[in-house]
Design an enzyme around this catalytic site. Sequence first.
Site, PDB file in Angstrom:
ATOM      1  N   ARG A  87       0.852  -1.194   0.000  1.00  0.00           N
ATOM      2  CA  ARG A  87       0.000   0.000   0.000  1.00  0.00           C
ATOM      3  C   ARG A  87       0.889   1.246   0.000  1.00  0.00           C
ATOM      4  NH1 ARG A  87      -3.142   2.817   4.833  1.00  0.00           N
ATOM      5  NH2 ARG A  87      -3.988   4.492   3.557  1.00  0.00           N
ATOM      6  N   HIS A 132      -2.994  10.943   0.854  1.00  0.00           N
ATOM      7  CA  HIS A 132      -2.453  10.725   2.196  1.00  0.00           C
ATOM      8  C   HIS A 132      -1.870  12.069   2.667  1.00  0.00           C
ATOM      9  CE1 HIS A 132      -0.982   7.332   4.995  1.00  0.00           C
ATOM     10  NE2 HIS A 132      -0.652   8.460   5.610  1.00  0.00           N
ATOM     11  N   GLU A 177      -7.485   8.355   6.424  1.00  0.00           N
ATOM     12  CA  GLU A 177      -7.787   8.927   7.740  1.00  0.00           C
ATOM     13  C   GLU A 177      -8.382  10.340   7.706  1.00  0.00           C
ATOM     14  OE1 GLU A 177      -4.385   8.544  10.237  1.00  0.00           O
ATOM     15  OE2 GLU A 177      -4.288   6.383  10.000  1.00  0.00           O
ATOM     16  N   ASN A 316      -7.566   1.392   9.844  1.00  0.00           N
ATOM     17  CA  ASN A 316      -6.230   1.585  10.416  1.00  0.00           C
ATOM     18  C   ASN A 316      -6.395   1.453  11.925  1.00  0.00           C
ATOM     19  OD1 ASN A 316      -5.585   2.275   7.799  1.00  0.00           O
ATOM     20  ND2 ASN A 316      -4.953   4.371   8.252  1.00  0.00           N
ATOM     21  N   TYR A 318      -4.475   0.970  15.664  1.00  0.00           N
ATOM     22  CA  TYR A 318      -3.207   0.984  16.387  1.00  0.00           C
ATOM     23  C   TYR A 318      -3.345   0.606  17.856  1.00  0.00           C
ATOM     24  CZ  TYR A 318      -0.781   3.072  12.421  1.00  0.00           C
ATOM     25  OH  TYR A 318      -0.206   3.285  11.192  1.00  0.00           O
ATOM     26  N   GLU A 387      -3.723  -0.468   8.056  1.00  0.00           N
ATOM     27  CA  GLU A 387      -2.534  -0.076   8.821  1.00  0.00           C
ATOM     28  C   GLU A 387      -2.600  -0.659  10.220  1.00  0.00           C
ATOM     29  OE1 GLU A 387      -1.516   4.121   9.221  1.00  0.00           O
ATOM     30  OE2 GLU A 387      -1.946   4.434   7.088  1.00  0.00           O
TER      31      GLU A 387
HETATM   32  C1  BG6 Z   1      -1.131   6.602  10.670  1.00  0.00           C
HETATM   33  C2  BG6 Z   1      -0.876   7.406   9.412  1.00  0.00           C
HETATM   34  O1  BG6 Z   1      -2.284   6.992  11.299  1.00  0.00           O
HETATM   35  O2  BG6 Z   1      -0.191   6.694  11.651  1.00  0.00           O
HETATM   36  C3  BG6 Z   1       0.570   7.402   9.001  1.00  0.00           C
HETATM   37  O3  BG6 Z   1      -1.664   6.959   8.343  1.00  0.00           O
HETATM   38  C4  BG6 Z   1       1.417   7.707  10.211  1.00  0.00           C
HETATM   39  O4  BG6 Z   1       0.790   8.320   7.977  1.00  0.00           O
HETATM   40  C5  BG6 Z   1       1.165   6.653  11.284  1.00  0.00           C
HETATM   41  O5  BG6 Z   1       2.755   7.783   9.892  1.00  0.00           O
HETATM   42  C6  BG6 Z   1       1.968   6.895  12.540  1.00  0.00           C
HETATM   43  O6  BG6 Z   1       1.587   8.111  13.093  1.00  0.00           O
HETATM   44  P1  BG6 Z   1       2.527   8.999  13.968  1.00  0.00           P
HETATM   45  O7  BG6 Z   1       1.702  10.192  14.298  1.00  0.00           O
HETATM   46  O8  BG6 Z   1       2.877   8.187  15.158  1.00  0.00           O
HETATM   47  O9  BG6 Z   1       3.715   9.335  13.136  1.00  0.00           O
END
Ligand code: BG6
Length: 479
Positions: A87, A132, A177, A316, A318, A387
């Site tokens: 991607r 992006h 996002e 995405n 995290y 992601e």
């Molecule tokens: C994601 C984004 O949410 O988080 C990426 O799509 C980004 O572009 C990644 O690099 C990590 O985020 P950060 O704020 O920790 O650099």
Amino acid sequence: VFSAVVSGCFGQNETFPTWFLFGAATAAYQIEGGWYAGDKGESMWDRLLHSNDITLDSSNADVACDSYHLWRRDIEVAKELGLNMYRFSISWPRILPSGFPNQVSEDGKKYYSNLIDGLLEKGIQPVVTMYHWDLPQSLQDLGGWANPLIATWFGDYARVLFTLFGDRVKYWITLNEPLAICDGGYNKMAAPFLDDMKIGGYLCNKHVLLAHAAAYRVYEKEFQSLYYGKLSMANVFFWFKPEKTTDDEATKLAIQMWEGRYAHPIYSESGGWPPELEKILAENSKKEGYPYPRLPPFTPEEIEFVKGTYDFYALNHYTTRLVRKVDPEKAGSWPYYGCKEIGVDFVNDPTWKTAVIDWFAIYPEGLREQLHWINKTYGVDQVMITENGYPDLNDDLFDVQRMTYIKTMLQQVLLAINDGIHVMGYTVWSMMDNFEWVTGYKTKYGLYAVDFLSPNLTRTPRESARFYSSVTKGRRIPK
Ligand code: BG6
């Protein structure tokens, strides 16, 4: 079929299905460099960082990983990882230097065409993000995401991309996002770095949805019968859980604030803003004497235009946070604007470990819970994890924590597939270290480390890369 029978009879299936996409992601501004190469136009991130010192290390992405020149090496890296999907994003001003389709850059066309062909030659599906965050500065000068015309501009840009690359690209992500585009961009966390959430930010909310829908409708009408591609918009969401049972209602509202605001208009049966949230936000603006509701109303035609513009859900994911109901006056305002609007704070469960960033709690079960929520709430039958990744501040090649994070997340993905959720693929953020927005080059997410001081920006596999390639090759998670 055999594996399905085995799993049906004897319990959980331990291998990923043959159709499963194993990927890794990057984004144009974060890796390409070549900010002024060929006839590329200026993006709003170029402008922001050329005129302000806002990154932790005072850096910008003029060179970044120099993927503008080193794209062949990036394809090799993807191959070494055993990916069957990569991607990446296309830079709008690299393709359309003025922002508009009056001039399509030959240089930009050649660059992305070579990259796509190179990936396909190695059997790697390109998953292409159309935006992006690097808006042409020329369009930002016209009001950017706060200008309703941006939906048309984005639709026109999308048509150019589908015309140029649609024969080879089968997966398109319209916007990456929208939460970061609006709640970040209008809350001084990302370009255009404005402090204007209450008006510009909420206008942006509506316009990102219309822009996404414009691109989707262009494809549906003009390209779908030719190319049979799949499109979605990638949403980033924390998964939320209540701290205590008394926080249940606040948690539901938080999910609406940060997930529903961008998902309900597209995925719900009724379309439009999540009703309860729309009402609360309208009351908030009334209390402040602002004569318009925070969330600009959709017309009935706009509701229909946006509703159903997806072929899968792109997520995405995290981390997970606990939600605590608080007095709106006393609520914090981080990480995203909105806590004060609905009266919540986020806290960590003390039993969860965290990454170097203290809000980054590690609770892999949250991913499976979120996949279930999406499936149950919107009845979506296909989800792609676009992601998921682990931040660190050190350069270490022996990145055991990242490896463990990815492993435990993949275990949850497999469990979700066994639960019957059609997870199409999983994407690590990021394939390699890159320019991490306001933290510059300090935060590392890469499966590959990049030596930013070496003349050829050497890419070196970390332990997590070795682990991930063993997963992609065996289609199972090693014990
Ligand atoms: C994601 C984004 O949410 O988080 C990426 O799509 C980004 O572009 C990644 O690099 C990590 O985020 P950060 O704020 O920790 O650099």
